[in-house]
Structures are given as structure tokens and as C-alpha cells.
Design an enzyme around this catalytic site. Structure first.
Site, PDB file in Angstrom:
ATOM      1  N   ASN A  22      -0.494  15.786 -40.177  1.00 27.85           N
ATOM      2  CA  ASN A  22      -0.233  16.508 -41.677  1.00 27.85           C
ATOM      3  C   ASN A  22      -1.515  16.580 -42.534  1.00 27.85           C
ATOM      4  O   ASN A  22      -1.624  15.727 -43.547  1.00 27.85           O
ATOM      5  CB  ASN A  22       0.877  15.558 -42.261  1.00 27.85           C
ATOM      6  CG  ASN A  22       0.293  14.019 -42.561  1.00 27.85           C
ATOM      7  OD1 ASN A  22      -0.392  13.501 -41.686  1.00 27.85           O
ATOM      8  ND2 ASN A  22       0.783  13.385 -43.650  1.00 27.85           N
TER       9      ASN A  22
ATOM     10  N   HIS B 195       9.835  11.559 -38.826  1.00 23.35           N
ATOM     11  CA  HIS B 195       9.728  10.639 -40.236  1.00 23.35           C
ATOM     12  C   HIS B 195      11.290  10.883 -40.510  1.00 23.35           C
ATOM     13  O   HIS B 195      11.707  11.614 -41.170  1.00 23.35           O
ATOM     14  CB  HIS B 195       8.801  11.432 -41.057  1.00 23.35           C
ATOM     15  CG  HIS B 195       8.845  10.800 -42.424  1.00 23.35           C
ATOM     16  ND1 HIS B 195       7.742  10.090 -42.939  1.00 23.35           N
ATOM     17  CD2 HIS B 195       9.708  10.756 -43.718  1.00 23.35           C
ATOM     18  CE1 HIS B 195       7.906   9.592 -44.225  1.00 23.35           C
ATOM     19  NE2 HIS B 195       9.064   9.908 -44.539  1.00 23.35           N
TER      20      HIS B 195
ATOM     21  N   HIS C 124      -5.659   6.939 -48.959  1.00 20.79           N
ATOM     22  CA  HIS C 124      -5.701   8.026 -50.277  1.00 20.79           C
ATOM     23  C   HIS C 124      -6.931   7.633 -51.324  1.00 20.79           C
ATOM     24  O   HIS C 124      -7.190   6.483 -51.111  1.00 20.79           O
ATOM     25  CB  HIS C 124      -4.379   8.126 -50.970  1.00 20.79           C
ATOM     26  CG  HIS C 124      -3.347   8.784 -50.417  1.00 20.79           C
ATOM     27  ND1 HIS C 124      -3.347  10.138 -50.149  1.00 20.79           N
ATOM     28  CD2 HIS C 124      -2.406   8.275 -49.616  1.00 20.79           C
ATOM     29  CE1 HIS C 124      -2.128  10.301 -49.257  1.00 20.79           C
ATOM     30  NE2 HIS C 124      -1.469   9.231 -49.108  1.00 20.79           N
TER      31      HIS C 124
ATOM     32  N   LYS D 152       5.411  16.074 -34.389  1.00 24.97           N
ATOM     33  CA  LYS D 152       5.802  15.404 -35.397  1.00 24.97           C
ATOM     34  C   LYS D 152       6.742  16.110 -36.360  1.00 24.97           C
ATOM     35  O   LYS D 152       6.446  17.462 -36.644  1.00 24.97           O
ATOM     36  CB  LYS D 152       4.777  14.928 -36.194  1.00 24.97           C
ATOM     37  CG  LYS D 152       5.156  13.922 -37.450  1.00 24.97           C
ATOM     38  CD  LYS D 152       5.626  12.768 -37.139  1.00 24.97           C
ATOM     39  CE  LYS D 152       6.266  11.791 -38.210  1.00 24.97           C
ATOM     40  NZ  LYS D 152       4.751  11.197 -38.855  1.00 24.97           N
TER      41      LYS D 152
ATOM     42  N   HIS E 278       7.988   4.273 -38.095  1.00 20.72           N
ATOM     43  CA  HIS E 278       7.941   3.394 -39.220  1.00 20.72           C
ATOM     44  C   HIS E 278       9.203   3.065 -39.713  1.00 20.72           C
ATOM     45  O   HIS E 278       9.414   3.178 -40.664  1.00 20.72           O
ATOM     46  CB  HIS E 278       7.029   3.942 -40.114  1.00 20.72           C
ATOM     47  CG  HIS E 278       6.985   5.488 -40.744  1.00 20.72           C
ATOM     48  ND1 HIS E 278       8.057   6.017 -40.951  1.00 20.72           N
ATOM     49  CD2 HIS E 278       6.089   6.442 -40.564  1.00 20.72           C
ATOM     50  CE1 HIS E 278       8.180   7.327 -41.216  1.00 20.72           C
ATOM     51  NE2 HIS E 278       6.792   7.436 -41.040  1.00 20.72           N
TER      52      HIS E 278
ATOM     53  N   ASP F 219       0.487   3.360 -39.207  1.00 22.28           N
ATOM     54  CA  ASP F 219       0.908   4.315 -40.130  1.00 22.28           C
ATOM     55  C   ASP F 219      -0.287   3.863 -41.295  1.00 22.28           C
ATOM     56  O   ASP F 219       0.054   4.074 -42.652  1.00 22.28           O
ATOM     57  CB  ASP F 219       2.078   4.241 -40.927  1.00 22.28           C
ATOM     58  CG  ASP F 219       2.703   5.291 -41.740  1.00 22.28           C
ATOM     59  OD1 ASP F 219       1.887   6.447 -41.621  1.00 22.28           O
ATOM     60  OD2 ASP F 219       3.554   5.051 -42.514  1.00 22.28           O
TER      61      ASP F 219
ATOM     62  N   LEU G 237       5.984   5.665 -47.946  1.00 28.97           N
ATOM     63  CA  LEU G 237       7.248   6.267 -47.522  1.00 28.97           C
ATOM     64  C   LEU G 237       7.224   6.214 -46.090  1.00 28.97           C
ATOM     65  O   LEU G 237       6.297   6.511 -45.448  1.00 28.97           O
ATOM     66  CB  LEU G 237       7.032   7.593 -48.128  1.00 28.97           C
ATOM     67  CG  LEU G 237       7.435   7.720 -49.606  1.00 28.97           C
ATOM     68  CD1 LEU G 237       7.356   9.374 -50.166  1.00 28.97           C
ATOM     69  CD2 LEU G 237       8.653   7.254 -50.090  1.00 28.97           C
TER      70      LEU G 237
ATOM     71  N   ALA H   4       1.777   8.374 -51.763  1.00 31.72           N
ATOM     72  CA  ALA H   4       2.395   7.144 -50.840  1.00 31.72           C
ATOM     73  C   ALA H   4       1.605   7.140 -49.797  1.00 31.72           C
ATOM     74  O   ALA H   4       0.940   8.029 -49.145  1.00 31.72           O
ATOM     75  CB  ALA H   4       3.866   7.681 -50.350  1.00 31.72           C
TER      76      ALA H   4
ATOM     77  N   HIS I 221       0.563   5.320 -34.384  1.00 28.60           N
ATOM     78  CA  HIS I 221       0.888   6.292 -35.528  1.00 28.60           C
ATOM     79  C   HIS I 221      -0.398   5.833 -36.564  1.00 28.60           C
ATOM     80  O   HIS I 221      -0.267   4.776 -37.251  1.00 28.60           O
ATOM     81  CB  HIS I 221       2.138   5.711 -36.367  1.00 28.60           C
ATOM     82  CG  HIS I 221       2.625   6.678 -37.563  1.00 28.60           C
ATOM     83  ND1 HIS I 221       3.735   7.410 -37.235  1.00 28.60           N
ATOM     84  CD2 HIS I 221       2.109   6.980 -38.700  1.00 28.60           C
ATOM     85  CE1 HIS I 221       3.808   8.092 -38.672  1.00 28.60           C
ATOM     86  NE2 HIS I 221       2.773   7.772 -39.042  1.00 28.60           N
TER      87      HIS I 221
ATOM     88  N   HIS J 278      -3.051   8.026 -39.612  1.00 28.83           N
ATOM     89  CA  HIS J 278      -3.608   8.930 -40.231  1.00 28.83           C
ATOM     90  C   HIS J 278      -4.980   8.953 -40.587  1.00 28.83           C
ATOM     91  O   HIS J 278      -5.515   7.888 -41.443  1.00 28.83           O
ATOM     92  CB  HIS J 278      -2.883   8.953 -41.739  1.00 28.83           C
ATOM     93  CG  HIS J 278      -1.345   9.190 -41.618  1.00 28.83           C
ATOM     94  ND1 HIS J 278      -0.626  10.551 -41.590  1.00 28.83           N
ATOM     95  CD2 HIS J 278      -0.543   8.268 -41.437  1.00 28.83           C
ATOM     96  CE1 HIS J 278       0.605  10.502 -41.407  1.00 28.83           C
ATOM     97  NE2 HIS J 278       0.689   8.988 -41.483  1.00 28.83           N
ATOM     98  N   LEU J 279      -5.831   9.730 -39.721  1.00 26.66           N
ATOM     99  CA  LEU J 279      -7.076   9.536 -39.988  1.00 26.66           C
ATOM    100  C   LEU J 279      -7.804  10.478 -40.853  1.00 26.66           C
ATOM    101  O   LEU J 279      -8.809  10.296 -41.232  1.00 26.66           O
ATOM    102  CB  LEU J 279      -7.961   9.930 -38.596  1.00 26.66           C
ATOM    103  CG  LEU J 279      -7.693   8.979 -37.357  1.00 26.66           C
ATOM    104  CD1 LEU J 279      -8.264   9.654 -35.912  1.00 26.66           C
ATOM    105  CD2 LEU J 279      -8.479   7.846 -37.658  1.00 26.66           C
ATOM    106  N   ARG J 280      -6.923  11.332 -41.436  1.00 20.37           N
ATOM    107  CA  ARG J 280      -7.353  12.634 -42.384  1.00 20.37           C
ATOM    108  C   ARG J 280      -8.335  13.356 -41.960  1.00 20.37           C
ATOM    109  O   ARG J 280      -8.373  13.410 -40.483  1.00 20.37           O
ATOM    110  CB  ARG J 280      -7.958  11.866 -43.779  1.00 20.37           C
ATOM    111  CG  ARG J 280      -6.761  10.980 -44.339  1.00 20.37           C
ATOM    112  CD  ARG J 280      -5.346  11.482 -44.620  1.00 20.37           C
ATOM    113  NE  ARG J 280      -4.453  10.580 -45.285  1.00 20.37           N
ATOM    114  CZ  ARG J 280      -3.458  10.421 -45.519  1.00 20.37           C
ATOM    115  NH1 ARG J 280      -2.586  11.464 -44.683  1.00 20.37           N
ATOM    116  NH2 ARG J 280      -2.652   9.651 -46.284  1.00 20.37           N
TER     117      ARG J 280
END
Length: 356
Positions: free
Chosen positions: A48, A146, A260, A109, A184, A256, A229, A272, A20, A22-24
């Protein structure tokens, strides 16, 4: 897994994976991908983005962008991004079949609309997604959840528990053979839900939920870099997570890591997400060491996830050593900066680079 020399010696284990992350997207991939590729053999990439990754073609294009950012010090083929789709009310069974046929999309997802970062295009009606879920059940594509209620009457510290007492049982009643990862998980109640299910239901746990309870959000004032979150829960919940992570075969590692830009965290309405990609395995080692269970580290970070996903066993080994180093106050993040979890702290575990 082996422990060299004294009890404080280095730990050699199979190559860790992250289920899990988030590489953006560009331009941040220049920084996020090297962190992930240097730590992990395989990385399940969250969809996302803006716009979200809702089709197989978008997922494959995103995969190409990621692979172009793997740094030259990572051997060719040593890092594999595992792609996912973003589920919407309109995701069709045909798109699910296309994803399966691609050979690169491993899961879909489910974000309840409005539950977290970039989830506005998520699911608004669980009835509408049943055809897609039925096709996933048929083809063996995993559903990643989620798990939080978006009902504003539900307390933010109870939204996960509400979801797993109502929505998730409803889905599994209709798709009993669907393979599901409760992503998560943060509460003792969610842990017990997963334990109570059959072998088709597993869960990821993050390093920060293993290490911190909700007091971390308010220690000495508001601490935005601990805001994520699902939100951090109680100390009793944290202990339930640690017990599951160190003992149960259907709980495995998902960082996770969710970076940001600094100015989107340190502001009047911050985003978050905790950025942990700079030392993910080190953080888990610290958590497991706190309960005397470093012997379970390899299972959690390198074995159980691939077993649940039906993937080949991890290849190669990595070494964790006890070596003090100071976490930088910030890292580059595209043209901006990102503040890592534990910025400025001295930590004493370090994952060594892959052997040449």
C-alpha cells in the site's frame, strides 16, 4: 528452541520471520529496511504505497529498492523481502499469472476501499475480484485480507467481527480452496472464525495486539502511537489472541509495523499504525512471558508462518537475552522522525545480532 542456564537465561531459537510489514518507500527505506533485515530472515512486504503496487513490474522494482537498503552488517542473502500485489477491482487473472511466474510475488493483499492507510484504491466490489481470486486459487497464490467492514454504520470496534461474519464467508464459499491469511486479527470472533476453517485459512497476529487492549488508547489522555487499524479491542479479545498465538498452528507472527512521520501521528487527525520494527521479537517475548509460554515463542515467530506459506524452514538461529535498554524517544524516518511504540520505556528483552 533452547534456554540456557537459569529460567531467566538467554533463548536460542530459529531465525524469526515477519509475515506482515510496512517498509514504506524512499526515502524512509534507509531506516525501515535495516530494522527489518537485522531482525528477520524473511519479511512479507505490504503493497500500500502511493501509488499502490498493483503490477508485478512494480513489485519487482520495489524489491530492488528494498534490497539496495539492506545494511552491510547483514550477511549477503540473510534477508529476503517477499513481495505482494495490491488487489483492485481491475486486477486481471493475467496479472496474477505474471506474479506467480516472477518467483518473487507470494501473495495479493485485499484492502476494502477506505479501510486503512492508503486503501482508497482498494476493492469496492467483491464480485469484480472473483476472476482474480479464481486464478489465485488455481496457482496457489495466497490472499491476504484486511478484514474490516467499511460500512460507517458499523462501530469501529465491531468492523472486524462484521467482516468475518459476512464478507469472508461469502468469498470462501465461492473460492473454497483459496489459501487465505486473515491479517492482524484482533478479536475473539476472528480467532474463532479462523479456527473453524480448514487448513487453507490462517492468520497473523501482531505484538501490539498481544500486549495491549483498547484502554491503551486513552491512558492519561489520547495516545496516538497506540492507534492502529484494526483498532485495539477488549481485554477478553487480547486473551483470545494470546491463547491462539501460543497454541494454534495456523496463527503466526506478522508485525504490521506501520511507521508514520511524527507530525502525521501527533496532530488533529492522526494516521493509523504502530511502529514496532525497532523491537518486534522482544515485544512478542514479553507477551508470551506474561502467560508463561516462552516455550511457544519459536513456533510463533519462526516456524508456523513458513509452514503455512509452503516455504523452506528458517535457516540459522538467533538469541534473545534479558538485557535492560531504553527505547529511544524517536528514530530517523527519511528527513523526518518516527516515534516508536514504548518510546522512552525501559525494556528487558533484546534480540542479539546475528553471529558472525
Amino acid at each position: 528452541m533452547s534456554r540456557g542456564g537459569s529460567p531467566g537465561g538467554p533463548i536460542t531459537m530459529l531465525q524469526p520471520d515477519d509475515f506482515h510489514h510496512h517498509l514504506r518507500d524512499e526515502p524512509a527505506l534507509e531506516q525501515t529496511v535495516p530494522f527489518a533485515a537485522r531482525a528477520f530472515g524473511r519479511c512479507l512486504v505490504m503493497p500500500n504505497l502511493v501509488p499502490p503496487v498493483t503490477t508485478t513490474d512494480m513489485a519487482l522494482a520495489y524489491r530492488d529498492r528494498i534490497l539496495k537498503r539492506v545494511p552491510p552488517d547483514v550477511p549477503e542473502g540473510a534477508f529476503t523481502p517477499l513481495m505482494t500485489l495490491y488487489l483492485t477491482d481491475n486486477t486481471s487473472p493475467e496479472e496474477i499469472a505474471c506474479a506467480k511466474a516472477s518467483g518473487h510475488v507470494y501473495a495479493v493483499k485485499l484492502y476494502p476501499a477506505g479501510a486503512t492507510t492508503n486503501s482508497d484504491a482498494g476493492v469496492t466490489s467483491y464480485e469484480k475480484i472473483l476472476p482474480a481470486l479464481a486464478k489465485m486459487e488455481e496457482l496457489g497464490i495466497l490472499l491476504l485480507v484486511h478484514g474490516e467492514s467499511t460500512d460507517q454504520a458499523v462501530d469501529v470496534f465491531e468492523r472486524e467481527q462484521t467482516f468475518y461474519s459476512s464478507t469472508m464467508p461469502w468469498i470462501l464459499e465461492r473460492c473454497p480452496k483459496l489459501k487465505v491469511v486473515c491479517e492482524h486479527v484482533t478479536s475473539a470472533m476472528a480467532v474463532e472464525f479462523v479456527r473453524s476453517q480448514g487448513p487453507n485459512v490462517g492468520a497473523t497476529i501482531t505484538a501490539h495486539h498481544l500486549l495491549y487492549n483498547r484502554n491503551a488508547l486513552f491512558k492519561g489522555g489520547l495516545q496516538p502511537h497506540y492507534y492502529c487499524l484494526p483498532i485495539l479491542k477488549t481485554e477478553a479479545d487480547r486473551h483470545a489472541l494470546l491463547e491462539a498465538a501460543t497454541t494454534h498452528p495456523r496463527f503466526f507472527f506478522g508485525t504490521d509495523s506501520a511507521p508514520h512521520a511524527k507530525d502525521r501521528k501527533e496532530c488533529s487527525c492522526g494516521c493509523a499504525g504502530c511502529f514496532t520494527g525497532h523491537m518486534p521479537v522482544e515485544l512478542v517475548a514479553e507477551a508470551f512471558e506474561s502467560v508463561g509460554r516462552l516455550d511457544a515463542l519459536e513456533d510463533f515467530v519462526a516456524k508456523r508462518g513458513s509452514e503455512f506459506y509452503g516455504l523452506p524452514s528458517a535457516q540459522g538461529t538467533r538469541t534473545l537475552t534479558q538485557e535492560e535498554w531504553q527505547v529511544p524517544m524517536e528514530y530517523p524516518f527519511g528527513p523526518q522522525k518516527v516515534v516508536p511504540l514504548r518510546a522512552g520505556d525501559t525494556v528487558r528483552w533484546k534480540l542479539l545480532p546475528r553471529a558472525a
